[in-house]
Write an enzyme that holds these catalytic residues in place. Sequence first.
Site, PDB file in Angstrom:
ATOM      1  N   TYR A 189       0.726  -1.324  -0.149  1.00 28.79           N
ATOM      2  CA  TYR A 189       0.057   0.018   0.030  1.00 28.79           C
ATOM      3  C   TYR A 189       1.031   1.391   0.140  1.00 28.79           C
ATOM      4  O   TYR A 189       0.331   2.266  -0.175  1.00 28.79           O
ATOM      5  CB  TYR A 189      -1.013   0.169   1.352  1.00 28.79           C
ATOM      6  N   HIS A 236       0.486 -11.593   2.428  1.00 29.91           N
ATOM      7  CA  HIS A 236      -0.510 -10.805   1.780  1.00 29.91           C
ATOM      8  C   HIS A 236      -1.317 -11.779   0.549  1.00 29.91           C
ATOM      9  O   HIS A 236      -2.595 -11.504   0.589  1.00 29.91           O
ATOM     10  CB  HIS A 236       0.319  -9.707   0.844  1.00 29.91           C
TER      11      HIS A 236
END
Length: 271
Positions: free
Chosen positions: A48, A106
Amino acid sequence: MQQITVDGTTVPALGFGTSGMDTDDERYRAVSAALDAGYRHVDTAQMYESESAVGDAMGDSGIDREEVFVTTKLLGENRAHDAVIESTRDSLDRLDTEYVDLLLIHSPDQEVAHEETLDAMNELVEEGTVENIGVSNFSVEETRAAIEHSDAPILTNQVEYNVHERRDDLLSLCLDEDVMLTAYSPLGVGDCLDNEVVTGIADDHDKTAAQVAIRWLLQQPLVSPIPMSSNPEHVRANADVFDFELTDDEMRDLFAIGGDLDDDLAGKLGL
């Protein structure tokens, strides 16, 4: 703030997501607004590019580090053993903290075996730079395999979960194994907000559709929604979900949006 306890670890049930923002300034302002609104669970990730903004916002907030539960996630290219160790240390530098409360894989779609990544994550738990570990976007089978392999408990599987995107099999496993289900996109990228069932229940409670969608998740055991917004008004509104309660009938009506609810899972949910 409502809490979830998983294998002795206490997590604020409502978290704040930081994906999808374009600039550090936007991320910083959003996280600052979230902390000011009472969020004490913040979700970030190497992918991110929001770790620095999260760290800056926490540092400037005046809130003790121990009061904020911080999650970050490994970038796909950082799944090999040494890359796990080195990239996590880089994440700690960006977050300006000595530890993270939760480190996740992730995504399962990588070339490195999950076992190698989990072994490195367990080493970080042993040295104290990571408090807990978990996974994200894992299937039921992948989650079960991670639980069986890891010495440290798998605290959570973070997946998309909302009234349109149900995860019944995964939620059932989480309830059986004492694993938190972290729900990203709890509003379905906004598409849950136009549903007539959601808006009707919202009107009955004098709440917004978003608040109802978040409340539906919070009333499920071991489910932690992490709504994201860069609009301070929405950030505050999404946290204003602890002064009302959905009835069992309303919970069932909201479940019905995504299809029939399995009797076994309904029993586990008390519905």
